[in-house]
Design a protein around this motif. Structure first.
Motif, mmCIF file in Angstrom:
data_model
loop_
_atom_site.group_PDB
_atom_site.id
_atom_site.type_symbol
_atom_site.label_atom_id
_atom_site.label_comp_id
_atom_site.label_asym_id
_atom_site.label_seq_id
_atom_site.Cartn_x
_atom_site.Cartn_y
_atom_site.Cartn_z
ATOM 1 N N LEU A 143 0.804 -1.222 0.000
ATOM 2 C CA LEU A 143 0.000 0.000 0.000
ATOM 3 C C LEU A 143 0.836 1.271 0.000
ATOM 4 N N SER A 144 1.985 1.237 0.671
ATOM 5 C CA SER A 144 2.659 2.515 0.918
ATOM 6 C C SER A 144 4.130 2.607 0.521
ATOM 7 N N ALA A 145 4.783 1.489 0.245
ATOM 8 C CA ALA A 145 6.223 1.547 -0.025
ATOM 9 C C ALA A 145 6.493 1.761 -1.515
ATOM 10 N N THR A 146 7.637 2.352 -1.794
ATOM 11 C CA THR A 146 8.060 2.514 -3.184
ATOM 12 C C THR A 146 8.493 1.159 -3.729
ATOM 13 N N ALA A 147 8.616 1.066 -5.036
ATOM 14 C CA ALA A 147 9.070 -0.177 -5.665
ATOM 15 C C ALA A 147 10.458 -0.561 -5.145
ATOM 16 N N GLU A 148 11.320 0.426 -4.968
ATOM 17 C CA GLU A 148 12.670 0.139 -4.466
ATOM 18 C C GLU A 148 12.614 -0.400 -3.044
ATOM 19 N N GLU A 149 11.791 0.217 -2.199
ATOM 20 C CA GLU A 149 11.662 -0.251 -0.816
ATOM 21 C C GLU A 149 11.115 -1.679 -0.776
ATOM 22 N N ARG A 150 10.149 -1.966 -1.628
ATOM 23 C CA ARG A 150 9.589 -3.326 -1.679
ATOM 24 C C ARG A 150 10.653 -4.334 -2.097
ATOM 25 N N TYR A 151 11.447 -3.963 -3.098
ATOM 26 C CA TYR A 151 12.473 -4.876 -3.589
ATOM 27 C C TYR A 151 13.545 -5.124 -2.521
ATOM 28 N N LEU A 152 13.970 -4.068 -1.843
ATOM 29 C CA LEU A 152 14.975 -4.226 -0.784
ATOM 30 C C LEU A 152 14.440 -5.094 0.350
ATOM 31 N N ASP A 153 13.149 -4.932 0.666
ATOM 32 C CA ASP A 153 12.529 -5.759 1.694
ATOM 33 C C ASP A 153 12.465 -7.221 1.241
ATOM 34 N N PHE A 154 12.180 -7.426 -0.046
ATOM 35 C CA PHE A 154 12.146 -8.786 -0.608
ATOM 36 C C PHE A 154 13.506 -9.464 -0.454
ATOM 37 N N ILE A 155 14.575 -8.734 -0.784
ATOM 38 C CA ILE A 155 15.933 -9.285 -0.691
ATOM 39 C C ILE A 155 16.258 -9.661 0.756
ATOM 40 N N LYS A 156 15.800 -8.820 1.684
ATOM 41 C CA LYS A 156 16.050 -9.085 3.102
ATOM 42 C C LYS A 156 15.287 -10.333 3.566
ATOM 43 N N LEU A 157 14.042 -10.456 3.108
ATOM 44 C CA LEU A 157 13.202 -11.579 3.511
ATOM 45 C C LEU A 157 13.625 -12.879 2.836
ATOM 46 N N TYR A 158 13.938 -12.794 1.557
ATOM 47 C CA TYR A 158 14.292 -13.972 0.749
ATOM 48 C C TYR A 158 15.680 -13.765 0.136
ATOM 49 N N PRO A 159 16.737 -13.789 0.951
ATOM 50 C CA PRO A 159 18.065 -13.420 0.442
ATOM 51 C C PRO A 159 18.594 -14.274 -0.698
ATOM 52 N N ASN A 160 18.145 -15.512 -0.833
ATOM 53 C CA ASN A 160 18.728 -16.363 -1.882
ATOM 54 C C ASN A 160 17.780 -16.598 -3.058
#
Length: 195
Positions: A143-160
């Protein structure tokens, strides 16, 4: 084949080998081939999955035929379609992105296991709370994060996972177009190499 699951549980709760032997008789290990459909929307499923190796995903398909990935489940992740716990048809599809070995557990497994191993109760509560926290954060990011923020969060959650899944799937999970994801990745690479 249940050994990795036993080790996982023993890291979380004080469960003995003997107790695990008592509760493990209801568990089955199943291998799914790459791209195998495990659950169709509208099916009734009361099973949960614990991934030993490989990668599962849950997703929906909207009226226009667009795929929306809800969750990835790599090694040591749980995945279940909760509607089955309430005898309702599934809202989601589940399939295997890679050849996957998973433990299938009935919906009542944790509750029944807790009768033999009482310390399973807090684990169940923790897992449910973590699942709720995960979904709340995910909704807020969409709802509120930028595409970059979402992608960085994805990398943190699913690093591999960035090298294991196609880019369009990552974009689907993030709720952005593959073109937007490509731009985000280029921008991040540029920032990284040109501080």
């Amino acid at each position: 084949m249940l050994e990795p699951f036993k080790e996982y549980l023993q890291k979380k709760v004080a469960i003995t080998d003997e107790q695990f032997d008592l509760i493990s008789h209801k568990l089955k290990v199943k291998t799914f081939s790459k791209n195998e459909m495990i659950l169709m929307k509208g099916d009734f499923s009361t099973q949960g999955f614990f991934v030993l190796n490989g990668l599962l995903r849950s997703y929906s398909i909207d009226a226009k035929g667009k795929t929306h990935i809800i969750q990835f489940a790599p090694e040591q992740w749980w995945l279940s379609e909760r509607n089955g716990h309430f005898n309702e048809p599934s809202d989601f599809f589940i399939d295997a992105i890679e050849s996957t070995q998973a433990i299938l557990m009935p919906k009542d497994f944790i509750n029944e296991a807790a009768e033999i191993v009482p310390c399973m109760n807090p684990l169940n509560s923790t897992m449910l709370n973590n699942a709720i926290r995960f979904m709340q954060k995910r909704i807020n990011m969409l709802l509120s994060a930028t595409a970059e923020e979402r992608y960085l969060d994805f990398i943190k959650l699913y690093p591999n996972l960035t090298l294991r899944v196609p880019q369009w799937m990552i974009a689907s999970y993030l709720g952005i177009t593959p073109e937007s994801l490509s731009r985000v990745r280029k921008d991040l690479a540029h920032k990284h190499f040109h501080p």
